[in-house]
Design an enzyme around this catalytic site. Structure first.
Site, short mmCIF file in Angstrom:
data_model
loop_
_atom_site.label_atom_id
_atom_site.label_comp_id
_atom_site.label_asym_id
_atom_site.label_seq_id
_atom_site.Cartn_x
_atom_site.Cartn_y
_atom_site.Cartn_z
N LYS A 19 0.82 -1.22 0.00
CA LYS A 19 0.00 0.00 0.00
C LYS A 19 0.85 1.27 0.00
O LYS A 19 0.56 2.22 -0.73
CB LYS A 19 -0.93 -0.05 1.22
CG LYS A 19 -1.92 1.08 1.34
CD LYS A 19 -3.06 0.69 2.27
CE LYS A 19 -2.57 0.12 3.59
NZ LYS A 19 -1.85 1.10 4.43
N ARG A 94 -8.85 3.84 9.72
CA ARG A 94 -8.60 2.45 10.11
C ARG A 94 -9.86 1.76 10.62
O ARG A 94 -9.90 0.54 10.70
CB ARG A 94 -7.52 2.39 11.21
CG ARG A 94 -6.13 2.77 10.75
CD ARG A 94 -5.13 2.63 11.87
NE ARG A 94 -3.79 3.04 11.48
CZ ARG A 94 -2.91 2.26 10.87
NH1 ARG A 94 -3.24 1.01 10.59
NH2 ARG A 94 -1.71 2.70 10.55
N ARG A 133 11.91 -11.96 5.71
CA ARG A 133 13.20 -11.27 5.74
C ARG A 133 14.17 -11.96 6.71
O ARG A 133 13.82 -12.26 7.84
CB ARG A 133 13.02 -9.80 6.16
CG ARG A 133 14.32 -9.00 6.04
CD ARG A 133 14.08 -7.52 6.12
NE ARG A 133 13.56 -7.10 7.42
CZ ARG A 133 13.49 -5.83 7.80
NH1 ARG A 133 13.86 -4.87 6.97
NH2 ARG A 133 13.01 -5.52 9.00
N ARG A 166 14.85 -10.96 12.78
CA ARG A 166 14.49 -10.06 13.87
C ARG A 166 13.09 -10.43 14.36
O ARG A 166 12.28 -10.96 13.60
CB ARG A 166 14.51 -8.61 13.38
CG ARG A 166 15.91 -8.12 13.03
CD ARG A 166 15.85 -6.74 12.39
NE ARG A 166 17.19 -6.23 12.11
CZ ARG A 166 17.44 -5.20 11.32
NH1 ARG A 166 16.45 -4.57 10.72
NH2 ARG A 166 18.68 -4.80 11.11
N ARG A 177 0.03 -9.11 13.36
CA ARG A 177 -0.27 -7.87 12.64
C ARG A 177 -1.48 -8.03 11.74
O ARG A 177 -2.35 -7.15 11.68
CB ARG A 177 0.94 -7.43 11.79
CG ARG A 177 2.12 -6.93 12.59
CD ARG A 177 3.25 -6.53 11.65
NE ARG A 177 2.89 -5.39 10.83
CZ ARG A 177 3.61 -4.96 9.80
NH1 ARG A 177 4.71 -5.61 9.45
NH2 ARG A 177 3.24 -3.91 9.10
#
Length: 227
Positions: A19, A94, A133, A166, A177
């Site tokens: 986005k 939101r 990642r 991480r 999330r």
């Protein structure tokens, strides 16, 4: 909507849908600013504006910043000269309450939302993007299982060190999330669909293809594009 009307576009999409990238591309194409809620909060907090100090008070107490504070930040941003022709709203609204507040604020100025593109990406792809990642602890080279994988899984190409993730990049964090997104923000999809403003775009295409689809969707809604 005429070609001279302010162009307010709300870009919807889950974390990992691309986005932010698409908002920047659209802002450049349409010659209107990208208004990201996260940037607004940082700006107001860093500059210690009255709204920033008000928001900080809630945050320091561990409370959520009320919708009316957030909408006031957005209203102030949309009142600046560079947003006179419209804006790409990224990360706001939101919730349905925020959407209703935005609608009311725009209506008071004789304006309205032109189009709400929704960049649709499967949950499986989102998890791969968000949780893919890996980093070398020695040389800090960053890899991604989808976009820049190492030659040997889990091993740095440059020095052979085992790669690590991480905490923010793990699948568990990504799932959390997405869960928050689907609970809080996904109802906006139905809200704007009911208003006839929602346009779904396949977000699993290339960046260029998604951008082209977004431009086509906005054009189809009768919104005049910058030349």
């Amino acid at each position: 909507m005429t070609a001279n009307s302010p162009l307010y576009i709300i870009l919807l999409g889950a974390p990992g849908a691309g986005k932010g990238t698409q908002a920047r591309l659209l802002a450049e194409k349409l010659a209107i600013p990208q208004v990201a809620s996260g940037d607004l909060f940082r700006e107001n907090l860093n500059q210690q504006t009255p709204l920033g100090l008000l928001a900080k008070g809630y945050m320091d107490r561990g409370e959520l910043v009320p919708d009316d504070v957030t909408i006031r930040m957005v209203e102030e941003r949309l009142a600046r000269p560079d947003a006179e022709r419209g804006a790409i709203l990224d990360g706001f609204p939101r919730t349905i309450a925020q959407a209703e507040a935005l609608e009311q604020a725009l209506a008071q100025a004789g304006r309205r939302v032109a189009c709400v593109p929704y960049i649709k990406v499967s949950e499986q792809t989102l998890l791969l993007r968000l949780g893919g990642r890996w980093i070398c602890p020695v040389c800090q080279t960053t890899y991604h299982v989808l976009y820049s994988p190492p030659k040997v899984a889990g091993i740095c190409d440059k020095d052979g060190s085992p790669l690590y993730q991480r905490p923010d990049d793990t699948e568990e964090t990504a799932r959390n999330r997405l869960q928050i997104y689907f609970q809080q923000t996904a109802p906006l999809i139905a809200y704007y669909r009911d208003k006839g403003l929602l346009v779904e775009v396949d977000g699993e295409q290339s960046i260029e293809a998604v951008h082209g689809a977004l431009v086509a969707a906005i054009t189809a809604r009768g919104a005049g594009l910058a030349s």
